[in-house]
Design an enzyme around this catalytic site. Structure first.
Site, PDB file in Angstrom:
ATOM      1  N   ARG A   3      -2.932  -5.086   8.093  1.00  0.00           N
ATOM      2  CA  ARG A   3      -3.971  -4.153   8.542  1.00  0.00           C
ATOM      3  C   ARG A   3      -5.104  -4.904   9.248  1.00  0.00           C
ATOM      4  O   ARG A   3      -5.596  -4.470  10.303  1.00  0.00           O
ATOM      5  CB  ARG A   3      -4.532  -3.376   7.347  1.00  0.00           C
ATOM      6  N   ASP A  33      -6.016   1.361   8.621  1.00  0.00           N
ATOM      7  CA  ASP A  33      -4.754   2.031   8.905  1.00  0.00           C
ATOM      8  C   ASP A  33      -5.041   3.488   9.258  1.00  0.00           C
ATOM      9  O   ASP A  33      -6.171   3.964   9.089  1.00  0.00           O
ATOM     10  CB  ASP A  33      -3.760   1.915   7.748  1.00  0.00           C
ATOM     11  N   ASP A  36       0.838  -1.201   0.000  1.00  0.00           N
ATOM     12  CA  ASP A  36       0.000   0.000   0.000  1.00  0.00           C
ATOM     13  C   ASP A  36       0.873   1.251   0.000  1.00  0.00           C
ATOM     14  O   ASP A  36       2.038   1.205   0.437  1.00  0.00           O
ATOM     15  CB  ASP A  36      -0.899   0.020   1.234  1.00  0.00           C
ATOM     16  N   TYR A  59       7.373  -8.499   8.106  1.00  0.00           N
ATOM     17  CA  TYR A  59       7.052  -7.087   8.264  1.00  0.00           C
ATOM     18  C   TYR A  59       7.392  -6.623   9.673  1.00  0.00           C
ATOM     19  O   TYR A  59       7.308  -7.403  10.634  1.00  0.00           O
ATOM     20  CB  TYR A  59       5.552  -6.839   8.063  1.00  0.00           C
TER      21      TYR A  59
END
Length: 334
Positions: free
Chosen positions: A190, A82, A40, A68
């Site tokens: 997310r 988010d 994103d 991540y």
């Protein structure tokens, strides 16, 4: 100069994955470029891009697990899951440090202990069902989810199976938790933040995200997009990762020149040796192919030829993709 292989790009914030591919296309002088997993605009980090004939191995690299580093903010939930989205839930939350007791009983804060945070994170490891965010690129009824969301339409999406291989809490602050997660393809961090918040009896949203690894591409070895803007194909060449190295998570089988030529000609090879040891097999270090077979890298005379399905029971190797037609031409010429 014609490039063939993988380039590990460090995507900055406010860039889409397509923006990075477009920059790389200009630098490499080719349109034939694809990436192995969308990030994103808010997220940063590793974007593995396949160039030229290497786009044919995208399907293998997309199976790689991802790592991540992210930040969960508690007390807030948004329509995008988010902090760039519109708030749908907002409340005061405070994480009590280990051994801390609340000062009073009339506080409007939602109080959560560090032990509860750690327990909630641990509950999301392993195989789980995950509902994607409404703002996601997956398709429902032929349209992307975010297209419905932009029209103000909520679409029910069934939970999808994903695997959280590991999660580690890096830091806990007043209402935020820094963490590292290693997960399967298709995982939405997310959604993970949203669901952990709900499991703690409050709301949660992703406040930051950086992809630090995908397969064998790590953030330490990535090339910043700003540097790519100043490069051409010749300058990019030293950063190219050969296909066989990018696919090193797959077992390897070695053939002699003659059997290598048979593989390049699409023949079914019988009596092939096992491409992995029993120890590796027990550890799950062998991505599954079709019909109980195992996907393997095939080398002939020490040179990478392509990918195949190995059938341990039958002792056969069946070509899945020949990735070195130039070697076939070279060997044919003698």
């Amino acid at each position: 100069m014609s490039l063939k292989g993988i380039i590990n790009i460090d995507k900055p914030q406010n860039y889409t994955s397509f923006d990075c591919v477009a920059i790389l296309r200009r630098a490499a002088g080719t349109k034939k470029i694809g990436h192995t997993g969308t990030l994103d605009p808010m997220a940063t980090g590793v974007l593995a891009c396949c160039i030229g004939p290497a786009t044919r191995i995208l399907e293998y690299l997309e199976e790689d697990s991802k790592e991540y580093c992210g930040t969960l903010r508690l007390g807030l939930e948004t329509d995008t899951c988010d902090i760039w989205g519109n708030a749908t839930v907002c409340e005061e939350v405070r994480i009590l440090a280990e051994g801390e007791t609340p000062a009073g009983t009339d506080s409007a804060e939602h109080l959560i202990t560090e032990a509860q945070v750690r327990e909630a994170f641990a509950s999301f490891t392993g195989a789980i069902g995950q509902i994607p965010p409404q703002y996601a690129a997956i398709k429902v009824g032929g349209r992307k989810l975010y297209e419905y969301a932009r029209e103000g339409r909520h679409v029910e999406v069934p939970a999808r199976p994903v695997t959280i291989h590991s999660m580690e809490i890096l830091d806990i602050r007043e209402d935020e938790v820094d963490f590292r997660v290693v997960c399967s393809k298709g995982t939405y961090v997310r959604s993970l933040c949203r669901d952990i918040g709900r499991a703690l009896g409050t709301a949660g949203t992703m406040a930051a995200l950086r992809r630090t690894k995908t397969g064998l591409c790590s953030i330490e070895e990535s090339l910043p997009v700003e540097a790519v803007k100043e490069m051409d194909a010749a300058a990019l060449a030293p950063y190219i990762i050969p296909m066989e190295k990018a696919l090193a998570n797959y077992p390897r089988i070695d053939l002699d020149w003659q059997r290598g030529m048979d593989f390049l000609n699409g023949k079914l090879l019988r009596g092939a040796p096992a491409p992995y040891t029993e120890t590796e097999a027990a550890g799950g270090n062998r991505p599954d192919g079709e019909d109980g077979t195992v996907l393997v890298r095939v080398f002939g005379d020490g040179r990478f030829l392509g990918m195949a399905h190995y059938d341990a029971q039958a002792g056969t190797v069946k070509a899945h993709k020949v990735l070195a037609p130039e070697i076939k031409e070279e060997w044919t010429r003698g």
